[in-house]
Motif scaffolding. Structure first.
Motif, short mmCIF file in Angstrom:
data_model
loop_
_atom_site.label_atom_id
_atom_site.label_comp_id
_atom_site.label_asym_id
_atom_site.label_seq_id
_atom_site.Cartn_x
_atom_site.Cartn_y
_atom_site.Cartn_z
N GLU A 88 0.83 -1.21 0.00
CA GLU A 88 0.00 0.00 0.00
C GLU A 88 0.87 1.26 0.00
OE1 GLU A 88 -3.06 2.27 3.02
OE2 GLU A 88 -2.70 0.14 3.30
N ILE A 89 1.93 1.26 0.78
CA ILE A 89 2.85 2.40 0.82
C ILE A 89 3.50 2.60 -0.53
CG2 ILE A 89 5.04 3.21 1.80
CD1 ILE A 89 4.14 1.83 4.44
N LYS A 90 3.97 1.52 -1.14
CA LYS A 90 4.63 1.60 -2.44
C LYS A 90 3.66 2.10 -3.51
CE LYS A 90 7.42 -1.26 -5.52
NZ LYS A 90 7.99 -2.58 -5.74
N LYS A 91 2.43 1.58 -3.50
CA LYS A 91 1.42 2.00 -4.47
C LYS A 91 1.11 3.50 -4.32
CE LYS A 91 -3.36 1.10 -5.79
NZ LYS A 91 -4.57 0.35 -5.45
N THR A 92 0.97 3.97 -3.10
CA THR A 92 0.69 5.39 -2.86
C THR A 92 1.86 6.25 -3.30
OG1 THR A 92 -0.75 4.83 -1.00
CG2 THR A 92 0.06 7.10 -1.11
N ALA A 93 3.07 5.84 -2.96
CA ALA A 93 4.26 6.63 -3.31
C ALA A 93 4.44 6.75 -4.82
CB ALA A 93 5.49 6.00 -2.68
N LYS A 94 4.05 5.72 -5.57
CA LYS A 94 4.19 5.76 -7.02
C LYS A 94 3.05 6.48 -7.72
CE LYS A 94 7.12 1.80 -7.87
NZ LYS A 94 7.27 0.61 -8.70
N SER A 95 1.98 6.76 -6.98
CA SER A 95 0.81 7.41 -7.58
C SER A 95 0.99 8.93 -7.62
CB SER A 95 -0.45 7.06 -6.80
OG SER A 95 -0.42 7.67 -5.52
N ASN A 96 0.11 9.57 -8.36
CA ASN A 96 0.08 11.02 -8.43
C ASN A 96 -0.78 11.53 -7.28
OD1 ASN A 96 -0.67 13.71 -9.12
ND2 ASN A 96 -0.31 13.26 -11.27
N PRO A 97 -0.27 12.48 -6.48
CA PRO A 97 -1.06 12.99 -5.36
C PRO A 97 -2.44 13.53 -5.77
CG PRO A 97 1.19 13.74 -5.18
CD PRO A 97 1.05 13.07 -6.52
N ALA A 98 -2.54 14.06 -6.98
CA ALA A 98 -3.83 14.58 -7.46
C ALA A 98 -4.88 13.47 -7.55
CB ALA A 98 -3.66 15.26 -8.82
N GLU A 99 -4.46 12.22 -7.74
CA GLU A 99 -5.38 11.09 -7.78
C GLU A 99 -6.04 10.86 -6.43
OE1 GLU A 99 -3.17 7.70 -9.10
OE2 GLU A 99 -2.62 8.63 -10.99
N HIS A 100 -5.43 11.40 -5.39
CA HIS A 100 -5.96 11.26 -4.02
C HIS A 100 -6.67 12.54 -3.58
CE1 HIS A 100 -3.69 7.52 -3.47
NE2 HIS A 100 -2.77 8.11 -4.21
N GLY A 101 -6.93 13.42 -4.55
CA GLY A 101 -7.64 14.66 -4.24
C GLY A 101 -6.77 15.72 -3.59
N LEU A 102 -5.46 15.59 -3.73
CA LEU A 102 -4.54 16.55 -3.13
C LEU A 102 -4.10 17.58 -4.16
CD1 LEU A 102 -2.53 13.91 -1.11
CD2 LEU A 102 -4.28 15.46 -0.24
N PRO A 103 -3.84 18.82 -3.72
CA PRO A 103 -3.58 19.92 -4.66
C PRO A 103 -2.12 20.07 -5.08
CG PRO A 103 -3.72 20.79 -2.46
CD PRO A 103 -4.01 19.30 -2.36
N PHE A 104 -1.37 18.98 -5.20
CA PHE A 104 0.01 19.07 -5.67
C PHE A 104 0.31 17.87 -6.56
CE2 PHE A 104 -0.33 17.76 -1.23
CZ PHE A 104 0.20 16.48 -1.26
N TRP A 105 1.40 17.96 -7.31
CA TRP A 105 1.69 16.96 -8.33
C TRP A 105 2.83 16.01 -7.97
CZ3 TRP A 105 -1.60 16.18 -12.16
CH2 TRP A 105 -2.52 17.19 -12.41
N VAL A 106 3.62 16.36 -6.95
CA VAL A 106 4.77 15.55 -6.57
C VAL A 106 4.74 15.36 -5.06
CG1 VAL A 106 7.29 15.46 -6.55
CG2 VAL A 106 6.12 16.51 -8.47
N TRP A 107 4.98 14.12 -4.62
CA TRP A 107 5.01 13.85 -3.20
C TRP A 107 6.29 14.40 -2.57
CZ3 TRP A 107 0.79 12.24 -0.95
CH2 TRP A 107 -0.07 11.37 -1.60
N SER A 108 6.19 14.98 -1.39
CA SER A 108 7.34 15.20 -0.53
C SER A 108 7.23 14.13 0.55
CB SER A 108 7.32 16.60 0.10
OG SER A 108 6.31 16.67 1.10
N LEU A 109 8.29 13.90 1.29
CA LEU A 109 8.21 12.88 2.34
C LEU A 109 7.19 13.26 3.39
CD1 LEU A 109 11.94 11.88 2.83
CD2 LEU A 109 10.14 10.60 1.70
N VAL A 110 7.10 14.54 3.73
CA VAL A 110 6.13 15.00 4.73
C VAL A 110 4.70 14.77 4.23
CG1 VAL A 110 5.26 17.04 5.93
CG2 VAL A 110 7.71 16.66 5.74
#
Length: 58
Positions: free
Chosen positions: A22-44
């Motif tokens: 689940e962690i790996k799948k989330t990390a490889k996904s686009n944050p916008a797919e999760h309804g978040l307003p950014f395009w690249v994950w930061s660790l935080v």
């Protein structure tokens, strides 16, 4: 005496194979797919998202 994982205020947790996937799948996904307003994950941001997802499941 504190263990190294506890020196920074967090207790180490065992991560089972399903949670690791689940962690790996989330990390490889686009944050916008999760309804978040950014395009690249930061660790935080990734950490916050995984924690909130785990809270929703619990």
């Amino acid at each position: 005496m504190r263990r190294p994982a506890q020196e920074h205020g967090r207790v180490a947790q065992d991560v089972n194979a399903a949670r690791r996937r689940e962690i790996k799948k989330t990390a490889k996904s686009n944050p916008a797919e999760h309804g978040l307003p950014f395009w690249v994950w930061s660790l935080v941001e990734l950490d916050g998202s995984l924690i909130s997802d785990k809270a929703d499941v619990a």
